[in-house]
Design a protein around this motif. Structure first.
Motif, PDB file in Angstrom:
ATOM      1  N   ASN A  96       0.839  -1.198   0.000  1.00 53.17           N
ATOM      2  CA  ASN A  96       0.000   0.000   0.000  1.00 53.17           C
ATOM      3  C   ASN A  96       0.875   1.249   0.000  1.00 53.17           C
ATOM      4  O   ASN A  96       1.594   1.513   0.963  1.00 53.17           O
ATOM      5  CB  ASN A  96      -0.899  -0.009   1.241  1.00 53.17           C
ATOM      6  CG  ASN A  96      -1.932   1.103   1.215  1.00 53.17           C
ATOM      7  OD1 ASN A  96      -1.844   2.037   0.416  1.00 53.17           O
ATOM      8  ND2 ASN A  96      -2.913   1.013   2.082  1.00 53.17           N
ATOM      9  N   PRO A  97       0.818   2.060  -1.073  1.00 49.63           N
ATOM     10  CA  PRO A  97       1.704   3.237  -1.147  1.00 49.63           C
ATOM     11  C   PRO A  97       1.446   4.242  -0.036  1.00 49.63           C
ATOM     12  O   PRO A  97       2.338   5.013   0.321  1.00 49.63           O
ATOM     13  CB  PRO A  97       1.387   3.837  -2.525  1.00 49.63           C
ATOM     14  CG  PRO A  97       0.070   3.269  -2.918  1.00 49.63           C
ATOM     15  CD  PRO A  97      -0.015   1.929  -2.279  1.00 49.63           C
ATOM     16  N   SER A  98       0.237   4.262   0.530  1.00 49.49           N
ATOM     17  CA  SER A  98      -0.049   5.228   1.593  1.00 49.49           C
ATOM     18  C   SER A  98       0.798   4.970   2.831  1.00 49.49           C
ATOM     19  O   SER A  98       1.020   5.876   3.641  1.00 49.49           O
ATOM     20  CB  SER A  98      -1.531   5.186   1.970  1.00 49.49           C
ATOM     21  OG  SER A  98      -1.866   3.966   2.603  1.00 49.49           O
ATOM     22  N   THR A 123       2.782  12.099   2.064  1.00 42.32           N
ATOM     23  CA  THR A 123       1.647  12.476   2.912  1.00 42.32           C
ATOM     24  C   THR A 123       0.790  13.538   2.236  1.00 42.32           C
ATOM     25  O   THR A 123      -0.445  13.442   2.217  1.00 42.32           O
ATOM     26  CB  THR A 123       2.143  13.005   4.278  1.00 42.32           C
ATOM     27  OG1 THR A 123       2.866  11.965   4.946  1.00 42.32           O
ATOM     28  CG2 THR A 123       0.982  13.446   5.152  1.00 42.32           C
ATOM     29  N   GLU A 124       1.436  14.551   1.658  1.00 46.31           N
ATOM     30  CA  GLU A 124       0.698  15.623   0.980  1.00 46.31           C
ATOM     31  C   GLU A 124      -0.039  15.077  -0.235  1.00 46.31           C
ATOM     32  O   GLU A 124      -1.219  15.398  -0.461  1.00 46.31           O
ATOM     33  CB  GLU A 124       1.665  16.728   0.569  1.00 46.31           C
ATOM     34  CG  GLU A 124       2.259  17.490   1.758  1.00 46.31           C
ATOM     35  CD  GLU A 124       3.499  18.275   1.387  1.00 46.31           C
ATOM     36  OE1 GLU A 124       3.918  18.204   0.203  1.00 46.31           O
ATOM     37  OE2 GLU A 124       4.065  18.951   2.266  1.00 46.31           O
ATOM     38  N   ASP A 125       0.655  14.245  -1.043  1.00 48.24           N
ATOM     39  CA  ASP A 125       0.026  13.679  -2.237  1.00 48.24           C
ATOM     40  C   ASP A 125      -1.132  12.754  -1.857  1.00 48.24           C
ATOM     41  O   ASP A 125      -2.194  12.774  -2.482  1.00 48.24           O
ATOM     42  CB  ASP A 125       1.055  12.890  -3.057  1.00 48.24           C
ATOM     43  CG  ASP A 125       2.105  13.786  -3.690  1.00 48.24           C
ATOM     44  OD1 ASP A 125       1.944  15.019  -3.631  1.00 48.24           O
ATOM     45  OD2 ASP A 125       3.098  13.252  -4.221  1.00 48.24           O
ATOM     46  N   GLU A 126      -0.912  11.937  -0.832  1.00 45.89           N
ATOM     47  CA  GLU A 126      -1.936  10.985  -0.410  1.00 45.89           C
ATOM     48  C   GLU A 126      -3.180  11.712   0.098  1.00 45.89           C
ATOM     49  O   GLU A 126      -4.306  11.299  -0.175  1.00 45.89           O
ATOM     50  CB  GLU A 126      -1.372  10.063   0.675  1.00 45.89           C
ATOM     51  CG  GLU A 126      -2.280   8.916   1.067  1.00 45.89           C
ATOM     52  CD  GLU A 126      -2.499   7.907  -0.041  1.00 45.89           C
ATOM     53  OE1 GLU A 126      -3.493   7.153   0.038  1.00 45.89           O
ATOM     54  OE2 GLU A 126      -1.695   7.873  -1.005  1.00 45.89           O
ATOM     55  N   ILE A 148       6.156   7.526   9.723  1.00 43.51           N
ATOM     56  CA  ILE A 148       5.728   8.042  11.024  1.00 43.51           C
ATOM     57  C   ILE A 148       5.281   9.485  10.822  1.00 43.51           C
ATOM     58  O   ILE A 148       6.068  10.307  10.350  1.00 43.51           O
ATOM     59  CB  ILE A 148       6.877   7.998  12.046  1.00 43.51           C
ATOM     60  CG1 ILE A 148       7.421   6.570  12.192  1.00 43.51           C
ATOM     61  CG2 ILE A 148       6.431   8.531  13.399  1.00 43.51           C
ATOM     62  CD1 ILE A 148       8.697   6.480  13.022  1.00 43.51           C
ATOM     63  N   PRO A 149       4.051   9.830  11.164  1.00 41.24           N
ATOM     64  CA  PRO A 149       3.593  11.209  10.920  1.00 41.24           C
ATOM     65  C   PRO A 149       4.297  12.216  11.829  1.00 41.24           C
ATOM     66  O   PRO A 149       4.572  11.927  12.999  1.00 41.24           O
ATOM     67  CB  PRO A 149       2.092  11.142  11.220  1.00 41.24           C
ATOM     68  CG  PRO A 149       1.922   9.968  12.125  1.00 41.24           C
ATOM     69  CD  PRO A 149       2.992   8.974  11.730  1.00 41.24           C
ATOM     70  N   LEU A 183      -5.093  12.858  -2.953  1.00 41.35           N
ATOM     71  CA  LEU A 183      -5.704  11.753  -3.679  1.00 41.35           C
ATOM     72  C   LEU A 183      -6.885  11.159  -2.918  1.00 41.35           C
ATOM     73  O   LEU A 183      -7.898  10.787  -3.512  1.00 41.35           O
ATOM     74  CB  LEU A 183      -4.658  10.669  -3.971  1.00 41.35           C
ATOM     75  CG  LEU A 183      -3.608  11.040  -5.017  1.00 41.35           C
ATOM     76  CD1 LEU A 183      -2.475  10.020  -5.028  1.00 41.35           C
ATOM     77  CD2 LEU A 183      -4.239  11.154  -6.398  1.00 41.35           C
ATOM     78  N   VAL A 184      -6.756  11.066  -1.610  1.00 41.71           N
ATOM     79  CA  VAL A 184      -7.867  10.535  -0.806  1.00 41.71           C
ATOM     80  C   VAL A 184      -9.071  11.467  -0.874  1.00 41.71           C
ATOM     81  O   VAL A 184     -10.214  11.016  -0.989  1.00 41.71           O
ATOM     82  CB  VAL A 184      -7.417  10.307   0.656  1.00 41.71           C
ATOM     83  CG1 VAL A 184      -8.624  10.031   1.546  1.00 41.71           C
ATOM     84  CG2 VAL A 184      -6.446   9.135   0.732  1.00 41.71           C
ATOM     85  N   GLU A 185      -8.819  12.775  -0.804  1.00 39.39           N
ATOM     86  CA  GLU A 185      -9.924  13.736  -0.895  1.00 39.39           C
ATOM     87  C   GLU A 185     -10.611  13.634  -2.254  1.00 39.39           C
ATOM     88  O   GLU A 185     -11.841  13.699  -2.349  1.00 39.39           O
ATOM     89  CB  GLU A 185      -9.421  15.160  -0.656  1.00 39.39           C
ATOM     90  CG  GLU A 185      -9.032  15.451   0.785  1.00 39.39           C
ATOM     91  CD  GLU A 185     -10.176  15.189   1.747  1.00 39.39           C
ATOM     92  OE1 GLU A 185     -11.319  15.619   1.448  1.00 39.39           O
ATOM     93  OE2 GLU A 185      -9.935  14.543   2.794  1.00 39.39           O
ATOM     94  N   GLU A 186      -9.832  13.474  -3.321  1.00 43.43           N
ATOM     95  CA  GLU A 186     -10.414  13.317  -4.650  1.00 43.43           C
ATOM     96  C   GLU A 186     -11.188  12.005  -4.763  1.00 43.43           C
ATOM     97  O   GLU A 186     -12.232  11.937  -5.425  1.00 43.43           O
ATOM     98  CB  GLU A 186      -9.309  13.374  -5.723  1.00 43.43           C
ATOM     99  CG  GLU A 186      -8.690  14.739  -5.899  1.00 43.43           C
ATOM    100  CD  GLU A 186      -9.709  15.801  -6.295  1.00 43.43           C
ATOM    101  OE1 GLU A 186     -10.403  15.604  -7.320  1.00 43.43           O
ATOM    102  OE2 GLU A 186      -9.823  16.797  -5.572  1.00 43.43           O
ATOM    103  N   SER A 187     -10.692  10.966  -4.092  1.00 47.01           N
ATOM    104  CA  SER A 187     -11.392   9.680  -4.095  1.00 47.01           C
ATOM    105  C   SER A 187     -12.714   9.778  -3.348  1.00 47.01           C
ATOM    106  O   SER A 187     -13.710   9.162  -3.740  1.00 47.01           O
ATOM    107  CB  SER A 187     -10.509   8.595  -3.456  1.00 47.01           C
ATOM    108  OG  SER A 187      -9.298   8.442  -4.161  1.00 47.01           O
TER     109      SER A 187
END
Length: 473
Positions: free
Chosen positions: A150-152, A234-237, A157-158, A240-244
């Protein structure tokens, strides 16, 4: 003590990620090791300028006997010296392991974070500061690359995340472990070493002791590169999640009645595969209360293979009795046990009045002297045709046929469903309006029968079908 060199490295990171604010209450997780002890000293050094309330917490996991107790005493004495509030807690990792069947490190982590969350609430803390550093980040990313697809997960670690009503912050992710040791030596900060960190019994320690040194040999700044990578991922994910989520809102129907998710395949596959994949995982997150351990990349591959399957009706199995089915252009996720509750039993229709069917849908009827305006959800029957009454609604039976209006002949209900591309899972529960003698008058929503209307008919029964979907997009 002023930590100018350390502050020059860490403070830009804190400001860039907004990890602190003036007047904050900060709980600090302190084990007594070099990382957390330096973090305690550093936050103490900026306490006055930031007007911080600092509370150190040390947890005895009960795994190293006297050594664990000595760690707690060490941190307590240090806090007394620095005039920092101190909290010492103990958790029973061994008992939790037996209860949860978790490994030692996972059990310790779960108990630790449960305790952190409680203390955050008790002290109404704004932040929980933890001393994860750049090497921890490299180890985490390397382990995930080796063990997951999973690329996410490459977010690592955040830098910060929510906990209780505050946030966990990690100000030291911008510096390496060697740097931490150098600062401890430079500022003459004593600390305690956990001997289990040298053991290869734990996966992380293997990466720490064998993989990380090789990476650093080729790239001493690997921790900085990996941290920049995780921040970008993290920024890209997030985007992408918001668009999903937007894709799901537009195309996907989620039913809270029987926990089903449906969408049009042709509309879904028009979107980039990156959004499709994330939408798939968001859907699973809705359907599962807790994502089962048996879920794997194979199920994702099966899902995408099913989307492009040529056959009209195909079904695959997911863990915990979840099914995924393709029916022509329709795709549905459902739990078979929940679909049973949507069954349709035969029921006489009240005329005039409202009849609630066993699947929750409604039939409304009224008598009028004017012909009704019909559409796909309504039908009129001449009241003079007394032989048709009482009317009933039921599911299909073997051999059912309908004399379709305007066709000049009859057709099997089975063939009608095929022609109309009705999904298999819907066919056995599709509502049919039938006359007293079981003649099919209406395949509701699809086709109506040829119903002879006597000349000079003056009264009609108007019938309206209302589907109770209780759906949200």
């Amino acid at each position: 003590m002023v930590f100018e060199d350390l502050n020059d490295n860490v403070m830009p990171f804190i400001r860039r990620h907004r990890l602190l604010h003036n007047g904050a209450t900060v709980i600090i997780g302190v084990s007594g090791g070099a990382d957390s002890t330096l973090l305690l000293h550093y936050l103490h050094s900026i306490r006055k300028s930031w007007q911080l309330r600092l509370i150190a917490i040390t947890i005895d996991h009960g795994l190293r006997g006297k050594e664990s107790e000595q760690d707690v005493c060490f941190v307590k004495e240090l806090c007394e010296t620095l005039d920092i509030e101190f909290v010492g807690e103990q958790v029973d990792v061994k008992a939790y392991k037996r209860q949860s069947q978790a490994g030692t490190q996972l059990a310790a982590r779960n108990l630790r974070y449960l305790l952190f969350e409680r203390l955050m609430s008790d002290y109404q803390a704004d932040y929980l500061a933890l001393a994860h550093h750049g090497d921890d980040q490299v180890e985490t990313v390397m382990m995930r690359i080796a063990q997951h697809t999973n690329p996410s997960l490459l977010k690592g670690i955040p830098v910060k995340r929510c906990l209780a009503k505050g946030e966990i912050i990690r100000p030291f992710l911008c510096i390496a472990k060697d740097t931490i040791y150098e600062y401890c030596h430079m500022y003459e900060i004593s600390f305690r070493e956990d001997p289990t960190n040298q053991s290869d019994d734990y996966t992380r320690n293997f990466y720490r002791n064998h993989i990380l040194p090789l990476l650093k040999e080729k790239s001493p700044s690997v921790h900085r590169h990996v941290q920049h990578l995780t921040e970008r991922v993290t920024e890209d994910e997030k985007y992408l999640v918001e668009e999903s989520k937007k894709l799901i809102q537009r195309l996907v129907t989620i039913s809270s009645v029987n926990r089903t998710v449906t969408f049009s395949i042709s509309s879904f596959v028009k979107h980039p595969i990156a959004l499709q994949r994330r939408a798939f995982h968001l859907i699973l997150g809705y359907l599962y209360d807790k994502v089962p351990e048996g879920l794997s990349i194979k199920h994702e591959e099966d899902f995408f293979a099913l989307l492009h399957q040529d056959k009209a009706n195909v079904k695959i199995d997911f863990p915990s009795s979840l099914k995924a089915m393709k029916n022509y252009d329709d795709f549905i996720f459902f739990f078979e046990s929940n679909m049973v509750h949507a069954s349709l039993e035969e029921k006489h229709i009240t005329v005039p009045g409202v009849t609630t069917l066993t699947n929750g849908d409604l039939i409304k009827t009224w008598i009028t002297t004017n012909a009704c305006s019909e559409d796909s959800s309504s039908l009129q029957v001449p009241l003079e045709r007394a032989e048709l009454f009482p009317l009933s609604v039921r599911a299909r039976k073997p051999g059912d046929r309908i004399n379709i209006k305007g066709l000049g002949g009859s057709k099997k209900i089975k063939n009608l469903f095929i022609d109309e591309k009705i999904p298999l899972y819907k066919r056995d529960h599709w509502p049919l309006l039938v006359a007293k003698d079981q003649t099919i008058l209406w395949v509701i929503g699809l086709r109506k029968a040829e119903i002879m209307t006597p000349k000079h008919s003056q009264k009609f029964v108007c019938i309206e079908y209302q589907e109770q979907t209780d759906q949200e997009a």
